[in-house]
Scaffold this motif. Structure first.
Motif, PDB file in Angstrom:
ATOM      1  N   GLU A  28      37.285   6.822  20.528  1.00  0.00           N
ATOM      2  CA  GLU A  28      38.294   5.990  19.869  1.00  0.00           C
ATOM      3  C   GLU A  28      39.303   5.609  20.948  1.00  0.00           C
ATOM      4  O   GLU A  28      40.054   6.457  21.408  1.00  0.00           O
ATOM      5  CB  GLU A  28      38.977   6.783  18.757  1.00  0.00           C
ATOM      6  CG  GLU A  28      38.004   7.253  17.668  1.00  0.00           C
ATOM      7  CD  GLU A  28      38.553   8.429  16.885  1.00  0.00           C
ATOM      8  OE1 GLU A  28      39.474   8.232  16.078  1.00  0.00           O
ATOM      9  OE2 GLU A  28      38.079   9.554  17.108  1.00  0.00           O
ATOM     10  N   GLU A 241      36.970  16.726  18.486  1.00  0.00           N
ATOM     11  CA  GLU A 241      37.654  15.546  19.002  1.00  0.00           C
ATOM     12  C   GLU A 241      38.715  15.994  19.998  1.00  0.00           C
ATOM     13  O   GLU A 241      39.585  16.795  19.668  1.00  0.00           O
ATOM     14  CB  GLU A 241      38.305  14.800  17.825  1.00  0.00           C
ATOM     15  CG  GLU A 241      39.130  13.603  18.251  1.00  0.00           C
ATOM     16  CD  GLU A 241      39.668  12.806  17.065  1.00  0.00           C
ATOM     17  OE1 GLU A 241      39.392  13.185  15.910  1.00  0.00           O
ATOM     18  OE2 GLU A 241      40.375  11.818  17.308  1.00  0.00           O
ATOM     19  N   LYS A 243      41.875  14.936  21.997  1.00  0.00           N
ATOM     20  CA  LYS A 243      42.897  13.906  21.781  1.00  0.00           C
ATOM     21  C   LYS A 243      43.517  13.368  23.058  1.00  0.00           C
ATOM     22  O   LYS A 243      43.676  14.107  24.030  1.00  0.00           O
ATOM     23  CB  LYS A 243      44.041  14.507  20.948  1.00  0.00           C
ATOM     24  CG  LYS A 243      43.776  14.496  19.461  1.00  0.00           C
ATOM     25  CD  LYS A 243      44.139  13.142  18.896  1.00  0.00           C
ATOM     26  CE  LYS A 243      43.850  13.062  17.421  1.00  0.00           C
ATOM     27  NZ  LYS A 243      43.622  11.700  16.973  1.00  0.00           N
TER      28      LYS A 243
HETATM   29 MG    MG Z   1      39.828  10.112  15.191  1.00  0.00          MG
END
Ligand code: MG
Ligand code: ADP
Length: 503
Positions: A28, A241, A243
């Motif tokens: 992302e 995930e 970050k």
């Molecule tokens: Mg996300």
């Protein structure tokens, strides 16, 4: 134009104690829209301003303030979507993501969960000459950035800087099509390159203009293919995930160390908890930030302050008309138009400003020679001084001028390098400098002949030796060049010496 070949991404294999594992990665990317004003307010987005000086009543969430969509930001998202060959959704809508953000006073972030402005697209990631890997983009949505909490200014207090609050971000979500650390970094680099070509994001990673959340899981051979056939995420491993990564190097290191962590747990009979983690570059490890159990229920719902966004196809088409030539197209054109290698074309098109500089130098000149000089002399020198093309002491016109002097035979390649140094340090017009400093190559055969005669007369021993061993002619060439301050035309010198020594 040569079509670009591409292949599916290649899995990185990590050998575990109990067999091989493959990596699966989805990114992302948060890209700050290159806009002077924020997404829903007129406040400035200028980087490095006094804390809390770029904050409107909307950003500070004063009661009764209403967001107003910034059309320019919408246009940049559309432009980005078109650049990533993605579907543009004529209907999109904003949602509230509810959460206690200390640096976003609204208490929610305005984002686009259910109806993003951009749908499916794709990115070709350059991994080896001639072959690109195709990574699918799932969606791009527009959302607000949060501000910044400052914890290191006072031992007892935290501060908040709301300058970044409300700045427009494009979140570019990939499919889990990335299969290794190098591919992940190359994917981010390609996104950054395309966005900079489009002018929709500055891509300054140090300033946080472009950052990525990295989702990593591991699986066994064949599982990924099953996933691609069925679309069933259940056949993949559980992802974690990582970050807010804003360095290509850290992205690669974090993926590698996270994959190894997961493999160790799985081989030990454990299971992976889906969680959000942080990467610590000092210790080269990832650490839990929050687990799924603590995952927030954001209670997304359509933002009642904003109407759904309806845009016209004709507007999208008009934006499409203004897209620049993009990296893949430019690179292919450089190969065919200038006859350079794919590698050199990659170097020259890495950044749109570099490419424009090169084309200005190459215009009306020998493209290969121009490429050589731009890459080897100019880029080499810029790198050494930690400069980039935007603050190059030598302009495209000046470099072009130096090349013209070589082409005309006024200076040799070697003198050209000296001239490059002079222009780099002192500036000025190359042709005038050559005149003024007497750097012109001597092509006057008479003058060269005189210099040769003088050296032959002064060195009878060498002449005898050279007559027996023609290789020694090189010594005479060196002497003539020295005597003429390197300005004699080397070809003419060689010819005259060969004749005089009777070879
Ligand atoms: Mg996300
Ligand atoms: P969230 O908001 O929960 O992070 P998103 O849909 O925004 O979810 O992003 C999920 C990201 O994780 C996408 O890039 C997706 O491709 C990736 N992803 C999903 N499943 C996996 C998996 N098993 N392994 C690696 N990446 C994954």
């Amino acid at each position: 134009m040569a079509a670009l070949a591409y292949s599916e991404p290649k899995p990185k294999i990590i050998a575990g104690a109990k067999g091989d594992w493959e990596l699966v990665i989805g990114l992302e990317v948060h890209a700050q829209v290159a806009s002077k004003a924020k997404l829903f307010s007129g406040a400035s987005t200028k980087f490095g301003a006094e804390p809390n000086s770029n904050v409107s009543f909307v950003d500070a969430a004063m009661p009764g303030m209403l967001p107003v969509i910034n059309e320019f930001c919408v246009e940049q998202a559309v432009r980005t979507g078109l650049g990533l060959k993605a579907d543009i959704n004529l209907y999109s809508a904003f949602d509230r993501k509810n959460y206690f953000y200390p640096d976003l006073p609204q208490g929610y972030q305005i984002s686009q969960l259910y109806h993003p402005i951009v749908g499916e697209g794709e990115v070709l990631v350059d991994m080896e000459p001639g072959i690109a890997r195709k990574v699918r983009v799932e969606r791009i949505h527009l959302e607000q950035d949060a501000g910044k909490s400052v914890h290191d200014m006072d031992p007892n207090m935290s501060f908040v800087d709301l300058n970044r609050t409300g700045v427009a971000l494009m979140e570019i979500v990939s499919r889990p099509d990335i299969r290794g650390p190098e591919e992940a970094a190359a994917y981010v680099a390609k996104i950054r390159q395309i966005l900079r070509y489009l002018g929709t994001c500055d891509g300054n990673m140090q300033n946080g203009n472009l950052r990525a959340d990295v989702n990593v899981s591991v699986c066994k051979a064949g599982d990924y293919e099953k996933f691609r056939e069925t679309g069933d995420f259940g056949v993949l491993g559980t992802r974690c995930e990582i970050k807010n990564m804003n360095s290509m190097r850290f992205i690669q290191a974090a993926i590698d160390v996270e994959a190894r962590r997961q493999i160790a747990i799985l081989e030990d009979g454990g299971s992976i908890d889906q969680e959000t983690r942080l990467y610590d570059p000092d210790k080269n490890e990832t650490r839990t930030m929050r687990s799924k159990e603590e995952a927030h229920d954001y209670r997304y719902f359509p933002c009642p302050d904003l109407l759904p966004l309806r845009i016209e196809q004709s507007w999208v088409d008009a934006i499409g008309e203004t897209l620049p030539e993009l990296p893949d197209g430019k690179k292919a054109r450089f190969v065919t138009e200038y006859g350079m290698t794919e590698y050199d074309a990659g170097v020259l098109t890495a950044d749109i400003t570099d490419a424009a500089f090169f084309e200005e130098v190459a215009a009306g000149r020998d493209g290969k020679q121009a490429a050589n000089w731009v890459i080897n002399e100019l880029f080499g020198r810029l790198n050494k001084e930690d400069l980039d093309i935007s603050n190059s002491p030598i302009s495209a016109a000046q470099l072009g001028g130096i090349l013209d002097l070589i082409t005309k035979g006024d200076i040799s390649g070697k003198i050209a390098k000296d001239l490059f140094e002079i222009v780099w340090n002192e500036g000025g017009d190359p042709a005038e400098l050559v005149e003024k400093r007497g750097m012109k190559q001597v092509t006057d055969m008479g003058a060269i002949e005189a210099a040769v005669d003088e050296i032959i007369a002064a060195n009878p021993d060498q002449v005898e030796k050279a007559k027996l061993n023609p290789k020694l002619a090189g010594w005479f060439v060196g002497q003539v060049m020295k005597a003429t301050g390197g300005k004699a035309n080397p070809k003419a010198v060689n010819e005259i010496i060969a004749t005089k020594l009777g070879f």
